[in-house]
Design an enzyme around this catalytic site. Structure first.
Site, PDB file in Angstrom:
ATOM      1  N   SER A 231      13.674   1.755   2.523  1.00  0.00           N
ATOM      2  CA  SER A 231      13.550   3.075   1.935  1.00  0.00           C
ATOM      3  C   SER A 231      14.847   3.874   2.110  1.00  0.00           C
ATOM      4  CB  SER A 231      12.328   3.783   2.544  1.00  0.00           C
ATOM      5  OG  SER A 231      11.958   4.901   1.777  1.00  0.00           O
ATOM      6  N   ASP A 326       4.998  -0.126  -5.940  1.00  0.00           N
ATOM      7  CA  ASP A 326       5.478   0.934  -5.061  1.00  0.00           C
ATOM      8  C   ASP A 326       5.133   2.273  -5.709  1.00  0.00           C
ATOM      9  OD1 ASP A 326       6.929   2.822  -3.632  1.00  0.00           O
ATOM     10  OD2 ASP A 326       8.728   1.593  -3.466  1.00  0.00           O
ATOM     11  N   HIS A 359       5.379  -0.103  -1.239  1.00  0.00           N
ATOM     12  CA  HIS A 359       6.652   0.394  -0.715  1.00  0.00           C
ATOM     13  C   HIS A 359       6.983  -0.206   0.647  1.00  0.00           C
ATOM     14  CE1 HIS A 359       9.927   3.313  -0.405  1.00  0.00           C
ATOM     15  NE2 HIS A 359       9.490   3.661   0.801  1.00  0.00           N
TER      16      HIS A 359
END
Length: 419
Positions: A231, A326, A359
Site C-alpha cells: 500500500s 481491491d 488489498h
C-alpha cells in the site's frame, strides 16, 4: 480404535508452511465436521469449520478429501486456516509478538450438525520465527526498526520491509522472510513511538539511513539490497529504488506509481502527494464501511504527473502485485500504469494481477480480511477480496516475492531448503 487427528510432517511449523491434516479411526463413510480455532493476542476467537465424509477405510486426508460445505467446499488442504473468521466483525488476524506462535486447535466432531460430540483433536503450532533466527530491536540514529538475522554466517540477501499507512512496526512478514533466508529489516515510518500518526512530510534520508544500516550488516551480501512494501509502503519502496543508491530490486504490493498522501522530501526536491479529496469517500449506510476508491484525482490527468515517481531512472528491477478485487483503492489500475510507463522506457518489470484478491495481500494462510479499522484514520475500511481466490493469490505472491529477490539479489533460484 480412538479417533486421531494428525498434522504432517510435524504439528510444529512456520506459519507459511503448508501442512497435511489427517484423521484416522473413523467408521467407513462416517459424517464428521472439522473445526479450527485460534485465539489471537487480544483474545479474539477466529474459527472455521468444514463438513467431511470419511473414506472406505475410515480415514480423512484434507489434501485429497473434499469438504462438503461449511466455511469452504471442495479439496482445500489448508482451507481450515485461510477461512478462519472472527466472531466479531471486521477483525484482522495479525501477529504482534513474533516470538510466540499461533496455536490452532483442530477438532473432529461427530455428524454434520451442532458440533457437540467431540471425537478427537490436536494442536498445530504455527511459528513466525524459524530456528536460530535472531530478532534485534534497532533504535540507531532516528531508526525505529527490527532486524531479523537468519542463522548461519551468510552472506544472505538483505531486505527492507514496509507496511502501509496504518503505521506501527509490523514484524511478522519480515520474521517469516528471515526464516526463509533473508536478512530483513522491518521499518516503521509513522504512528510508532515518537513518529507522528500522520506526518506532514516524510524525509527520504530516514529511509537512506535504513539502507545504510542494513548494508553494513556483515551477513548481508554486498551486491545491493531489496525493498518490499504494501500500500503506502509500496510507493515508498519504489521511491527508495528510484532515489537511493544500493537498491537492486523492489516489490510493490497493492501500490501505485505515484507518491500517495504524504509529501516525500529528498535532497533538493520534494515529490508532492497525488491530489485527493476525502469528500469523495463513500460510507455504506448498511455496514458503515468506508470506500476510498474514488478519493484520488484521475492519475491520467497531466496535472497530477508531478506526483509520479520517476522509476524509469532507476537501475533496480521491479515486481508489481495487485488484486482485482481491491476495494480500498484502484491498485490494479495504478500498477498497470506504472508497469506501462517502465516498459515504455525499456525497463524490465514483472507484474501479476490476481482475480478475486483484495488489498491486503499477506503471507499465505493468514485469512482474508475484507474489512477492518484503519488505525490512523479511525474508520472501518473495506479492503475487498474473495476467500478462496485471495488465499490462492497469497500463496502464489509469496513464492513470487521470494523467487524475485533470490534471482536479483543472489543471482540464483530459491534454495530447496528455503521452500
Amino acid at each position: 480404535m480412538a479417533v486421531q487427528v494428525t498434522v504432517l510432517p510435524s504439528p510444529r511449523c512456520l506459519f507459511d508452511d503448508p501442512v497435511q491434516i489427517c484423521v484416522a479411526g473413523l467408521r467407513p463413510q462416517q459424517a464428521v465436521t472439522l473445526r479450527a480455532s485460534l485465539v489471537d493476542e487480544s483474545g479474539e476467537l477466529f474459527q472455521a469449520h468444514a463438513r467431511y465424509r470419511a473414506g472406505s477405510s475410515g480415514e480423512l486426508d484434507l489434501s485429497r478429501s473434499p469438504a462438503l460445505g461449511g466455511s469452504y467446499s471442495g479439496v482445500e488442504p489448508m482451507g481450515l486456516l485461510w477461512s478462519l473468521q472472527s466472531k466479531a466483525p471486521y477483525k484482522r488476524l495479525a501477529k504482534r509478538n513474533v516470538l510466540t506462535p499461533f496455536y490452532v486447535d483442530l477438532e473432529v466432531y461427530k455428524g454434520h450438525g451442532d458440533m457437540s460430540h467431540l471425537l478427537g483433536k490436536c494442536t498445530n503450532e504455527r511459528w513466525f520465527l524459524g530456528e536460530g533466527v535472531k530478532r534485534i530491536p534497532v533504535r540507531e540514529g532516528r531508526l525505529k526498526a527490527t532486524l531479523f538475522l537468519p542463522s548461519g554466517p551468510g552472506p544472505f540477501p538483505g531486505l527492507i520491509d514496509l507496511y502501509g499507512s496504518g503505521g506501527g512496526l509490523v514484524e511478522y512478514r519480515a520474521s517469516l522472510l528471515a526464516s526463509r533466508g533473508f536478512v530483513t529489516l522491518a521499518l516503521a515510518y509513522m504512528a510508532f513511538e515518537d513518529l507522528p500518526a500522520m506526518p506532514e512530510i516524510l524525509e527520504l534520508d530516514y529511509f537512506e539511513e535504513a539502507v545504510n544500516f542494513l548494508r553494513k550488516q556483515q551477513q548481508v551480501k554486498d551486491t545491493g539490497i531489496g525493498v518490499l512494501g504494501l500500500s503506502k509502503g509500496a510507493d515508498l519502496a519504489l521511491s527508495m529504488a528510484t532515489f537511493l543508491p544500493g537498491i537492486k530490486a523492489a516489490v510493490s504490493i497493492s501500490g501505485s506509481g505515484f507518491n500517495s498522501f504524504i509529501p516525500l522530501r529528498g535532497n533538493g526536491f520534494t515529490v508532492p502527494p497525488h491530489p485527493y479529496d476525502l469528500g469523495r469517500m463513500k460510507t455504506s449506510d448498511e455496514s458503515g464501511l468506508v470506500d476510498f476508491s474514488d478519493v484520488l484525482d484521475d492519475h491520467r490527468d497531466p496535472a497530477t504527473w508531478e506526483c509520479r515517481i520517476p522509476m524509469e531512472r532507476s537501475l533496480a528491477k521491479f515486481l508489481f502485485l495487485s488484486g482485482l478485487d481491491d476495494t480500498n483503492w484502484k491498485s490494479d489500475l495504478y500498477c498497470r500504469d506504472a508497469v506501462q510507463r517502465l516498459q515504455q522506457y525499456g525497463q524490465e518489470v514483472e507484474f501479476c494481477s490476481y482475480s478475486g484478491a483484495g488489498h491486503l495481500l499477506e503471507p499465505p494462510y493468514l485469512p482474508l480480511c475484507q474489512a477492518s479499522i484503519h488505525k490512523v484514520l479511525g474508520v472501518f475500511v473495506h479492503w475487498g477480496g474473495q476467500w478462496r481466490e485471495h488465499a490462492k493469490a497469497q500463496e502464489d505472491a509469496w513464492h513470487r516475492i521470494q523467487a524475485f529477490f533470490w534471482q536479483h539479489l543472489m543471482d540464483s533460484d530459491i534454495p530447496k531448503s528455503k521452500l
